[in-house]
Design an enzyme around this catalytic site. Sequence first.
Site, PDB file in Angstrom:
ATOM      1  N   ASP A 188       0.838  -1.204   0.000  1.00  4.75           N
ATOM      2  CA  ASP A 188       0.000   0.000   0.000  1.00  4.75           C
ATOM      3  C   ASP A 188       0.871   1.252   0.000  1.00  4.75           C
ATOM      4  O   ASP A 188       0.620   2.192   0.748  1.00  4.75           O
ATOM      5  CB  ASP A 188      -0.947  -0.020   1.212  1.00  4.75           C
ATOM      6  CG  ASP A 188      -2.093   0.992   1.069  1.00  4.75           C
ATOM      7  OD1 ASP A 188      -2.333   1.487  -0.054  1.00  4.75           O
ATOM      8  OD2 ASP A 188      -2.743   1.287   2.089  1.00  4.75           O
ATOM      9  N   ARG A 192       0.150   9.025   1.181  1.00  3.76           N
ATOM     10  CA  ARG A 192      -0.487   9.087   2.512  1.00  3.76           C
ATOM     11  C   ARG A 192       0.221   8.180   3.517  1.00  3.76           C
ATOM     12  O   ARG A 192       0.060   8.345   4.719  1.00  3.76           O
ATOM     13  CB  ARG A 192      -1.969   8.696   2.421  1.00  3.76           C
ATOM     14  CG  ARG A 192      -2.191   7.278   1.943  1.00  3.76           C
ATOM     15  CD  ARG A 192      -3.654   6.859   1.817  1.00  3.76           C
ATOM     16  NE  ARG A 192      -3.721   5.556   1.157  1.00  3.76           N
ATOM     17  CZ  ARG A 192      -3.720   5.366  -0.164  1.00  3.76           C
ATOM     18  NH1 ARG A 192      -3.732   6.415  -0.963  1.00  3.76           N
ATOM     19  NH2 ARG A 192      -3.723   4.151  -0.683  1.00  3.76           N
ATOM     20  N   ASN A 193       1.003   7.201   3.023  1.00  3.02           N
ATOM     21  CA  ASN A 193       1.736   6.294   3.904  1.00  3.02           C
ATOM     22  C   ASN A 193       3.229   6.612   3.976  1.00  3.02           C
ATOM     23  O   ASN A 193       4.040   5.756   4.322  1.00  3.02           O
ATOM     24  CB  ASN A 193       1.524   4.839   3.466  1.00  3.02           C
ATOM     25  CG  ASN A 193       0.116   4.370   3.776  1.00  3.02           C
ATOM     26  OD1 ASN A 193      -0.468   4.793   4.782  1.00  3.02           O
ATOM     27  ND2 ASN A 193      -0.444   3.524   2.927  1.00  3.02           N
TER      28      ASN A 193
END
Length: 324
Positions: A188, A192-193
């Site tokens: 993922d 955003r990570n």
Amino acid sequence: PSVASSGSRPFIPVDDAFEFPRNRLAIQEVLGQGAFGVVRLATASGICNSRGTTLVAVKSIREDATYEEQCEFVKELEVMKSIKRIGSHINIVNFLGCCTQNGPLCVIVEYCKKGNLRDYLVTFRSYPDNFLRWWDDAEAYMSSVDPEDPESGTATRDMLSQTVLLSFSRQIAQGMEFLAANKCIHRDLAARNVLVNENNVLKIADFGLARNGEYYRKTSAGQLPVKWMPPEALFDQKYTEKSDVWSFGVVLWEIFTLGGMPYSTIPHEDLYSKLMEGYRMERPPLAPESLYDTMKRCWNHFPDERPDFSLLVLILERQLVRMA
Ligand code: ADE
């Protein structure tokens, strides 16, 4: 008043190398919500051989988490421990310790003061001069601005901006190179990570999470994780270093659009067929041709044809040198 959940908790053996005494953590405000827990700011006294106190981020699991969720959380902890045993890397959110006994399970990681990269990039839109703070040599910009002609510094500023964005890209590639070398597949990878610390160092987060089918659920910012996934992951749930490389290509696109929404005009149910027809996103205006070429190499339909992260580090380094 809720049903006590003790007794339905996975057994976790104490690991002296990583166990941190709970009473040396002073928990503060909530930093973010995860899938089944929260992340809080805390001060830790005497963690990792430091004498004083250190600001850290503490992940804990909700009180009412199911047994399965608790097992997932323990798995994440085990992945973080196994990577920590190999070493640290400046471009990942490093694991610092855990509290597994006498209370809720807590995972302690490095604190990244400036939050996630996507939100951070968006701030650059309204304050283009933010880029200048990144540049050791802001004078190059100042001296190119003619006070009579406000547009005169634009070219220099755009070049400085590209350099900063390229350095973001390279840092993420370096963190991913370390994870891939240690057989860790992220699954993922997205802006955003990625978190940003007070020294503007980018760090990959949440690499220990097991992920199962949550890709069709929107994130808090309304993003659909499927839009970071390559065809073989969408269709076959096949995850490898090369599926992370595809996602890295989407992260490059996010970086050079200053936090844009990928495939914003394409409904997610059409995404797979569009990709199979060969459709790819356009070059963001801020991206040099060479960088757009790198993005497209990450989006090669065939995983084996995509560069690996070691090669991406070299490619991005070469592009950075050419900017200087
Ligand atoms: N939000 C989630 N994890 C974080 C961290 N390590 N630092 C800052 N904010 C966060």
